[in-house]
Each structure stands twice: as structure tokens, then as C-alpha cells.
Write a protein that holds these residues in place. Structure first.
Motif, PDB file in Angstrom:
ATOM      1  N   LYS A 244     -16.517  10.157   7.281  1.00 16.51           N
ATOM      2  CA  LYS A 244     -15.499   8.500   7.733  1.00 16.51           C
ATOM      3  C   LYS A 244     -14.135   8.977   6.781  1.00 16.51           C
ATOM      4  O   LYS A 244     -13.992   9.521   5.918  1.00 16.51           O
ATOM      5  N   ILE A 245     -13.284   8.340   7.513  1.00 13.49           N
ATOM      6  CA  ILE A 245     -11.789   8.151   6.107  1.00 13.49           C
ATOM      7  C   ILE A 245     -11.750   8.125   5.117  1.00 13.49           C
ATOM      8  O   ILE A 245     -10.838   9.254   4.653  1.00 13.49           O
ATOM      9  N   ASN A 246     -12.949   7.088   4.214  1.00 15.74           N
ATOM     10  CA  ASN A 246     -12.089   7.034   2.833  1.00 15.74           C
ATOM     11  C   ASN A 246     -13.224   9.076   1.810  1.00 15.74           C
ATOM     12  O   ASN A 246     -12.121   9.279   1.507  1.00 15.74           O
TER      13      ASN A 246
ATOM     14  N   GLY B 250       3.155  10.573  10.237  1.00 19.70           N
ATOM     15  CA  GLY B 250       2.585  10.216   9.176  1.00 19.70           C
ATOM     16  C   GLY B 250       2.175  10.821   8.900  1.00 19.70           C
ATOM     17  O   GLY B 250       1.804  11.519   7.283  1.00 19.70           O
ATOM     18  N   TYR B 251       1.074  11.351   9.386  1.00 18.35           N
ATOM     19  CA  TYR B 251      -0.681  12.071   8.894  1.00 18.35           C
ATOM     20  C   TYR B 251      -0.228  13.635   8.199  1.00 18.35           C
ATOM     21  O   TYR B 251      -0.085  13.565   7.190  1.00 18.35           O
ATOM     22  N   CYS B 252       1.187  13.775   8.703  1.00 17.41           N
ATOM     23  CA  CYS B 252       1.422  15.526   8.233  1.00 17.41           C
ATOM     24  C   CYS B 252       2.057  15.015   7.069  1.00 17.41           C
ATOM     25  O   CYS B 252       1.899  16.020   6.307  1.00 17.41           O
ATOM     26  N   ARG B 253       2.895  14.255   7.351  1.00 15.58           N
ATOM     27  CA  ARG B 253       4.134  14.119   5.700  1.00 15.58           C
ATOM     28  C   ARG B 253       3.451  13.590   4.415  1.00 15.58           C
ATOM     29  O   ARG B 253       3.428  13.966   3.542  1.00 15.58           O
ATOM     30  N   GLY B 254       2.203  12.893   5.108  1.00 15.67           N
ATOM     31  CA  GLY B 254       1.467  12.204   3.742  1.00 15.67           C
ATOM     32  C   GLY B 254       0.944  13.396   3.340  1.00 15.67           C
ATOM     33  O   GLY B 254       0.523  13.421   2.042  1.00 15.67           O
ATOM     34  N   VAL B 255      -0.334  14.564   4.447  1.00 14.84           N
ATOM     35  CA  VAL B 255      -0.338  15.783   3.782  1.00 14.84           C
ATOM     36  C   VAL B 255       0.454  16.528   2.782  1.00 14.84           C
ATOM     37  O   VAL B 255      -0.004  17.082   1.894  1.00 14.84           O
ATOM     38  N   ASP B 256       2.075  17.009   3.677  1.00  9.36           N
ATOM     39  CA  ASP B 256       2.552  17.218   3.225  1.00  9.36           C
ATOM     40  C   ASP B 256       3.375  17.174   1.912  1.00  9.36           C
ATOM     41  O   ASP B 256       3.496  17.970   0.802  1.00  9.36           O
ATOM     42  N   ARG B 257       3.561  16.315   1.755  1.00 10.98           N
ATOM     43  CA  ARG B 257       3.962  15.269   0.253  1.00 10.98           C
ATOM     44  C   ARG B 257       2.242  14.818  -0.426  1.00 10.98           C
ATOM     45  O   ARG B 257       2.781  14.327  -1.725  1.00 10.98           O
TER      46      ARG B 257
ATOM     47  N   ARG C  47      -3.440   7.942   4.737  1.00  9.12           N
ATOM     48  CA  ARG C  47      -4.317   6.780   5.450  1.00  9.12           C
ATOM     49  C   ARG C  47      -3.621   5.925   6.378  1.00  9.12           C
ATOM     50  O   ARG C  47      -4.763   5.650   7.088  1.00  9.12           O
ATOM     51  N   SER C  48      -3.336   5.424   6.266  1.00  9.04           N
ATOM     52  CA  SER C  48      -2.123   4.579   7.813  1.00  9.04           C
ATOM     53  C   SER C  48      -2.163   5.510   8.422  1.00  9.04           C
ATOM     54  O   SER C  48      -2.183   4.751   9.383  1.00  9.04           O
ATOM     55  N   ALA C  49      -2.358   6.948   8.908  1.00 10.04           N
ATOM     56  CA  ALA C  49      -2.335   6.999  10.598  1.00 10.04           C
ATOM     57  C   ALA C  49      -4.047   6.792  11.029  1.00 10.04           C
ATOM     58  O   ALA C  49      -4.389   7.176  12.213  1.00 10.04           O
ATOM     59  N   TYR C  50      -5.169   6.602   9.860  1.00 12.48           N
ATOM     60  CA  TYR C  50      -6.475   6.234  10.763  1.00 12.48           C
ATOM     61  C   TYR C  50      -6.199   4.622  10.779  1.00 12.48           C
ATOM     62  O   TYR C  50      -6.512   4.016   9.837  1.00 12.48           O
ATOM     63  N   HIS C  51      -7.420   4.192  11.532  1.00  9.43           N
ATOM     64  CA  HIS C  51      -8.459   3.137  11.189  1.00  9.43           C
ATOM     65  C   HIS C  51      -8.782   2.908  10.081  1.00  9.43           C
ATOM     66  O   HIS C  51      -9.551   4.336  10.038  1.00  9.43           O
ATOM     67  N   PRO C  52      -9.415   1.912   9.950  1.00  6.61           N
ATOM     68  CA  PRO C  52     -10.388   2.085   8.616  1.00  6.61           C
ATOM     69  C   PRO C  52     -12.030   2.666   8.829  1.00  6.61           C
ATOM     70  O   PRO C  52     -12.293   3.483   7.928  1.00  6.61           O
ATOM     71  N   ASP C  53     -12.260   2.860   9.942  1.00  6.42           N
ATOM     72  CA  ASP C  53     -13.085   2.630  10.216  1.00  6.42           C
ATOM     73  C   ASP C  53     -13.796   4.182  11.635  1.00  6.42           C
ATOM     74  O   ASP C  53     -14.120   4.679  12.015  1.00  6.42           O
TER      75      ASP C  53
ATOM     76  N   GLU D   3      -6.627   4.062  19.245  1.00  6.74           N
ATOM     77  CA  GLU D   3      -6.862   3.018  19.601  1.00  6.74           C
ATOM     78  C   GLU D   3      -5.438   2.065  19.080  1.00  6.74           C
ATOM     79  O   GLU D   3      -5.324   2.041  17.858  1.00  6.74           O
ATOM     80  N   ARG D   4      -5.292   1.319  20.047  1.00  6.37           N
ATOM     81  CA  ARG D   4      -4.351   0.380  19.136  1.00  6.37           C
ATOM     82  C   ARG D   4      -5.088  -1.108  19.073  1.00  6.37           C
ATOM     83  O   ARG D   4      -5.275  -2.129  19.219  1.00  6.37           O
ATOM     84  N   ARG D   5      -5.135  -1.124  17.738  1.00  4.97           N
ATOM     85  CA  ARG D   5      -5.682  -2.984  17.120  1.00  4.97           C
ATOM     86  C   ARG D   5      -5.188  -3.785  15.823  1.00  4.97           C
ATOM     87  O   ARG D   5      -3.955  -2.737  15.485  1.00  4.97           O
ATOM     88  N   ASP D   6      -4.757  -4.865  16.977  1.00  7.51           N
ATOM     89  CA  ASP D   6      -3.623  -5.794  15.776  1.00  7.51           C
ATOM     90  C   ASP D   6      -2.320  -5.392  16.604  1.00  7.51           C
ATOM     91  O   ASP D   6      -1.386  -5.158  15.496  1.00  7.51           O
ATOM     92  N   GLY D   7      -1.410  -3.868  17.385  1.00 10.36           N
ATOM     93  CA  GLY D   7      -0.834  -3.952  17.801  1.00 10.36           C
ATOM     94  C   GLY D   7      -0.404  -3.012  16.852  1.00 10.36           C
ATOM     95  O   GLY D   7       0.734  -2.333  16.768  1.00 10.36           O
ATOM     96  N   ARG D   8      -1.399  -2.382  16.413  1.00  7.13           N
ATOM     97  CA  ARG D   8      -0.555  -1.341  15.703  1.00  7.13           C
ATOM     98  C   ARG D   8      -1.970   0.037  16.201  1.00  7.13           C
ATOM     99  O   ARG D   8      -3.373   0.330  16.468  1.00  7.13           O
ATOM    100  N   TRP D   9      -0.282   1.301  16.304  1.00 11.98           N
ATOM    101  CA  TRP D   9      -1.739   2.525  16.768  1.00 11.98           C
ATOM    102  C   TRP D   9      -1.722   3.373  15.674  1.00 11.98           C
ATOM    103  O   TRP D   9      -1.643   3.493  14.757  1.00 11.98           O
TER     104      TRP D   9
END
Length: 180
Positions: free
Chosen positions: A45-47, A14-21, A28-34, A111-117
Motif C-alpha cells: 500500500k502507498i503508506n 508529479g510522481y517523478c519530481r516527487g521522487v527526484d526531489r 503521495r499526491s500521485a496516489y489514491h490513499p488506498d 481513477e478519477r475520484r472527486d474530480g481528481r485523477w
């Protein structure tokens, strides 16, 4: 554990598609907010990373990530993954110094947080670079070409899938008028 490894691999893809497109929401969805990213000349940081990525990607007409070997070691809700990739960078002309291919590895602490890797920290390791200056041909205008953003054909195909009620998805409908 196999499902965890597949979910981790999907984060990388998903990260790769996000960068390429140039889909920064997908990146952003490939990362945890922190999350923290160490990427080429950038660490932050991600932002901040997303601002850096958008600026960097403006140098290129397109990029394409080819993901190869991927290993993930899972320990409960934590994991380390290593992904080998070749990344093709295409500048705005064949003479552009931005034309190069690079061998990279992503070392991701997940990390898996709230069921999301997702990535909590990434190190992007560049193993080699091959210049493509004056050795690159751009496709002619009459052939199907990718696009950055929501105009790319993958998003049309995904929208067809979301709105399609039968199990048979007519691929040509999503790609109509795109060339062959």
C-alpha cells in the motif's frame, strides 16, 4: 478526453519530481490513499511504499527521471496509462554500485475520484539496467546543482510564481546565487 489525458500525464510527472526531489508529499499526491504499488522488490500500500521509497532513496545522491512515451486509455472515470522512462541513479561516489541508469515502464491503473485523477495501482517494469560504476563524473562544486527537498531551485521558483502579481516572472530572481 484530452484534458483527462493531460491530467493523467501530470500525475506521472508529479510522481517523478516527487521522487527526484525527495518530496514524499508530492509522491503521495500521485496516489489514491488506498493505492497499491508493485515496484522492484516491493509490493504494498502507498503508506508502506513511501517508507520503502525513503529508505531506497537514501542509497543515492540523486535520481533523475526522463519521461518519454506516454499513452493513456480513458474510459469514464478509469484509465490505464503506460509511461516509458529512463531513470538515472547517482550514488555517493563514482565507484558506488548505486550508479546506474535503468529503462522502466510504469503501468498505471488510474481513477478519477472527486474530480481528481490519481494512481489506484502501479506496476513498475524494469526493461534494462546499465551500470555506471567508475563511469560517472559528479559536477564540480562551482556549478548549479539540484538538491533534494525544499532547498531545490524549483521550489524557490514556484514560491516566486505564487507570490508574483505580474505575468512576467523574473527567473533569475528565483535562481539568484545558484551558479550558472
Amino acid at each position: 478526453m484530452t484534458n483527462d489525458k493531460q491530467a493523467i500525464h501530470e500525475v506521472v510527472l508529479g510522481y517523478c519530481r516527487g521522487v527526484d526531489r525527495l518530496d514524499l508529499d508530492l509522491v503521495r499526491s500521485a496516489y489514491h490513499p488506498d493505492a497499491l504499488d508493485h515496484h522492484s522488490s516491493f509490493t504494498g500500500k502507498i503508506n508502506e511504499f513511501l517508507v520503502w521509497v525513503e529508505t531506497e532513496l537514501a542509497k543515492y545522491r540523486s535520481t533523475m527521471h526522463f519521461v518519454g512515451n506516454h499513452l493513456a486509455k480513458v474510459d469514464g472515470d478509469r484509465a490505464v496509462s503506460e509511461t516509458y522512462a529512463m531513470v538515472v541513479h547517482v550514488g555517493h561516489s563514482p565507484q558506488d554500485e548505486a550508479n546506474y541508469t535503468s529503462g522502466v515502464r510504469y503501468i498505471d491503473y488510474m481513477e478519477r475520484r472527486d474530480g481528481r485523477w490519481a494512481i489506484s495501482e502501479r506496476g513498475a517494469i524494469r526493461d534494462w539496467i546499465r551500470s555506471e560504476v567508475n563511469n560517472l563524473s559528479l559536477p564540480p562544486g562551482h556549478v548549479a546543482q539540484g538538491a533534494r527537498g525544499q532547498d531545490d531551485r524549483i521550489f524557490k521558483a514556484l514560491k516566486l510564481l505564487e507570490g508574483h502579481s505580474s505575468s512576467a516572472l523574473p527567473l533569475s530572481a528565483g535562481l539568484a546565487g545558484q551558479g550558472a
